[in-house]
Design an enzyme around this catalytic site. Structure first.
Site, short mmCIF file in Angstrom:
data_model
loop_
_atom_site.label_atom_id
_atom_site.label_comp_id
_atom_site.label_asym_id
_atom_site.label_seq_id
_atom_site.Cartn_x
_atom_site.Cartn_y
_atom_site.Cartn_z
N ASP A 145 0.94 -1.21 -0.06
CA ASP A 145 -0.08 -0.01 0.04
C ASP A 145 0.97 1.20 -0.27
OD1 ASP A 145 -2.42 1.69 0.46
OD2 ASP A 145 -1.64 1.94 2.65
N ASP A 153 -0.31 5.11 0.79
CA ASP A 153 -0.71 6.25 1.83
C ASP A 153 -0.87 5.48 3.20
OD1 ASP A 153 -0.77 8.84 0.30
OD2 ASP A 153 -2.67 7.39 -0.84
N ASP A 200 -1.66 -0.86 6.20
CA ASP A 200 -1.98 -0.26 7.41
C ASP A 200 -3.34 -0.10 7.79
OD1 ASP A 200 -2.08 2.06 5.30
OD2 ASP A 200 -2.72 3.54 7.18
#
Length: 220
Positions: free
Chosen positions: A7, A9, A167
Site C-alpha cells: 500500500d 498512503d 496499514d
C-alpha cells in the site's frame, strides 16, 4: 519468485496532512461543512468515489462527483506547490533492500490515481523498482481483491508466495480476499490492534526478515 505488494498512503508515505487538507478544500469549494479529520483518515485507502459516498452519504451523485474533482484539483495544486508527503522512517531502505533480494519482485496496490502514484515514485526516486503498479483508476475500490489479483497475474507469482503490506483494514481484507498473506504496519491510519494480519511490524527493518520467514514456510 516472491512478491511484496505495498500500500502507499499510511504505509510507505505519511500523506495525512495533504489528504485532510485536500478533503477540507473540496468541501469548502462546494460550500459544505468539512468532515472531521478522523473521519477522513479512517477512509484512506478507499477510492475517491467510495470515500465521498461515505463522507457525504446524503449528497447527490453529481455533487459527489464534484467533490471528487475538487479533491483532485486541490491535491494536485498542493503537490505543485511543493507540499510533498515524506516517506516513513526506513521505508525507502526497506524497498531498496527487497528490490535487490534474489527472486523477489515488488508491486503496489493503492487507492491513489495513476498520476498521483507516478508523482510519488518520481519524488522519492522509486521509479522502476515495482514490477506491477495497481491504482484506483483501473479497479474497484479496496477491499475488493482486484488490485492484488492483477499484481499476481502481471508478475506470475502464486498467491502463497506473496504478501500484502498495509496499514488499514481495507488492505488486510483485500489481501485475504485474494488469498494473500498480510503484514500490518503499526504507524498508519488504522489502529494496529484492529488489523487482522498474519504478522504485525512496528519498524520497517522488521519487514524483510518476516517476509523471508513467511515465504520459507510457504515453500515448506
Amino acid at each position: 519468485m516472491r512478491l511484496v505488494i505495498f500500500d502507499v498512503d499510511g504505509t510507505l508515505i505519511d500523506s495525512q496532512n495533504n489528504i485532510v487538507a485536500s478533503a477540507e478544500a473540496a468541501f469548502a469549494a462546494l460550500s459544505l461543512a468539512a468532515p472531521a479529520r478522523a473521519d477522513v483518515l479512517r477512509l484512506v485507502g478507499l477510492s475517491l468515489p467510495e470515500t465521498m459516498v461515505r463522507l457525504a452519504p446524503t449528497a447527490t451523485q453529481a455533487l459527489r462527483d464534484d467533490l471528487v474533482q475538487a479533491y483532485k484539483d486541490s491535491f494536485r495544486t498542493m503537490r505543485l506547490q511543493g507540499h510533498d508527503a515524506p516517506m516513513f522512517p526506513g521505508a525507502r531502505d526497506a524497498v531498496l533492500q527487497l528490490a535487490g533480494a534474489p527472486g523477489t519482485m515488488l508491486a503496489i496496490a493503492t487507492g491513489k490515481s495513476r498520476r498521483g502514484l507516478e508523482a510519488m515514485l518520481d519524488q522519492h526516486e522509486l521509479r522502476g523498482l515495482f514490477h506491477s503498479t495497481q491504482v484506483a483508476d483501473d479497479h474497484p475500490s479496496k477491499p475488493h481483491p482486484s488490485m492484488v489479483l492483477a499484481a499476481l497475474a502481471e508478475t506470475g507469482v502464486a498467491a502463497r508466495h506473496a504478501v500484502m503490506v498495509g496499514d488499514t483494514s481495507f488492505d488486510m481484507d483485500m489481501a485475504a480476499a485474494a488469498g494473500v498473506r498480510r503484514i500490518a504496519v503499526g504507524w498508519g491510519y488504522h489502529a494496529p490492534e484492529l488489523l487482522v494480519a498474519d504478522h504485525h511490524i512496528s519498524r520497517f527493518d522488521e519487514l524483510a526478515p518476516i517476509f523471508d520467514q513467511m515465504t520459507e514456510l510457504a515453500d515448506g
